[in-house]
Design a protein around this motif. Sequence first.
Motif, PDB file in Angstrom:
ATOM      1  N   VAL A  97      40.708  71.538  29.996  1.00  0.00           N
ATOM      2  CA  VAL A  97      40.151  70.653  31.086  1.00  0.00           C
ATOM      3  C   VAL A  97      39.092  70.001  30.119  1.00  0.00           C
ATOM      4  N   ALA A  98      38.241  70.751  29.167  1.00  0.00           N
ATOM      5  CA  ALA A  98      37.326  69.969  28.635  1.00  0.00           C
ATOM      6  C   ALA A  98      37.885  69.136  27.421  1.00  0.00           C
ATOM      7  N   ASP A 145      32.262  66.952  27.877  1.00  0.00           N
ATOM      8  CA  ASP A 145      32.121  65.958  29.181  1.00  0.00           C
ATOM      9  C   ASP A 145      32.586  67.065  30.302  1.00  0.00           C
ATOM     10  N   PHE A 146      32.792  68.273  30.211  1.00  0.00           N
ATOM     11  CA  PHE A 146      32.918  68.956  31.240  1.00  0.00           C
ATOM     12  C   PHE A 146      32.226  70.272  31.494  1.00  0.00           C
ATOM     13  N   GLY A 222      27.988  64.914  31.611  1.00  0.00           N
ATOM     14  CA  GLY A 222      28.322  65.142  30.323  1.00  0.00           C
ATOM     15  C   GLY A 222      27.592  64.074  29.438  1.00  0.00           C
ATOM     16  N   LYS A 223      27.992  64.107  28.114  1.00  0.00           N
ATOM     17  CA  LYS A 223      27.650  63.075  27.089  1.00  0.00           C
ATOM     18  C   LYS A 223      28.017  61.596  27.458  1.00  0.00           C
ATOM     19  N   SER A 228      29.831  63.314  38.668  1.00  0.00           N
ATOM     20  CA  SER A 228      30.464  62.826  39.757  1.00  0.00           C
ATOM     21  C   SER A 228      32.199  62.608  39.275  1.00  0.00           C
ATOM     22  N   GLU A 229      32.094  62.037  38.294  1.00  0.00           N
ATOM     23  CA  GLU A 229      33.362  61.615  37.689  1.00  0.00           C
ATOM     24  C   GLU A 229      34.194  63.134  36.953  1.00  0.00           C
ATOM     25  N   GLN A 230      33.336  63.841  36.643  1.00  0.00           N
ATOM     26  CA  GLN A 230      34.002  65.065  36.091  1.00  0.00           C
ATOM     27  C   GLN A 230      34.718  65.778  37.264  1.00  0.00           C
ATOM     28  N   ILE A 231      33.963  65.703  38.173  1.00  0.00           N
ATOM     29  CA  ILE A 231      34.493  66.547  39.468  1.00  0.00           C
ATOM     30  C   ILE A 231      35.559  65.801  40.128  1.00  0.00           C
TER      31      ILE A 231
END
Length: 250
Positions: A97-98, A145-146, A222-223, A228-231
């Motif tokens: 995922v990362a 970013d995760f 994340g960087k 919010s967008e990660q989830i």
Amino acid sequence: MMPSFLNFFQRIYISFGRAKSSKPSKLYPENLVRLCRNRVDFITIINEAIHHPNQSWDQELVDRIIQFVLEKADSGVSVYSSATLDPLDHGHAFAVVAEGMSQSNFRSTKGSKRKSSCTRGSLIIPISCLPKTTYYDFTPKNNLDFYPANQHHFDLTINDVEELAVALLDGIKQGSIAWSILGNDGKFTGSYRLQAAIAYSHCLQAFGKLNPSAPPSDWIDGKTVTASEQIDTLKYLAQTVAVDSPNPNS
């Protein structure tokens, strides 16, 4: 390149044997996951290594490991910790995922379906397979970013890239290094949806309900991708909408 103090103590620790410690540590993983972005090059390397007639490796195959698996790098090679050699391990899922989250076409805001050619290969490498010229540093801040994968992130410093390439080939042929092919459709058992679902399940246990509009307070940006967008992307990759049942009380 002078090894870091962590490298120095790491070598001392390894010299005395990690097996003496019964308590696992983030600093001393059991296995490291390396993601490779080009499936075609990856599976070709795997097949050639498994069916190679002997272990006197062709220089051309060694060079392809360096190019396609290690990306010609000698330091800062990103890997993730995994407790087991099973691609269903949540450390492996976090790595997948990362790695995908770092690419814009994998994120939910793009709204476009990923092409079936967007596949990856992963190697799950036991620490014991690493040559003495390769060191690993625990580097949570270098994860992109995760956020949940931060505590699984390591960087490799490689002082002899050919020695590491040969060690990887040896491990693949002997079966001590596990590998997996990740894809977008039913042809691949290690699908992105399955990996994201594993990651999602572990995030639910760690953080509770995951709402992109109200991320958990300890889930940080994340960087380049917000919490919010990660989830939202994790739920998108796991296709949670397809399996959620309607609430009869809503």
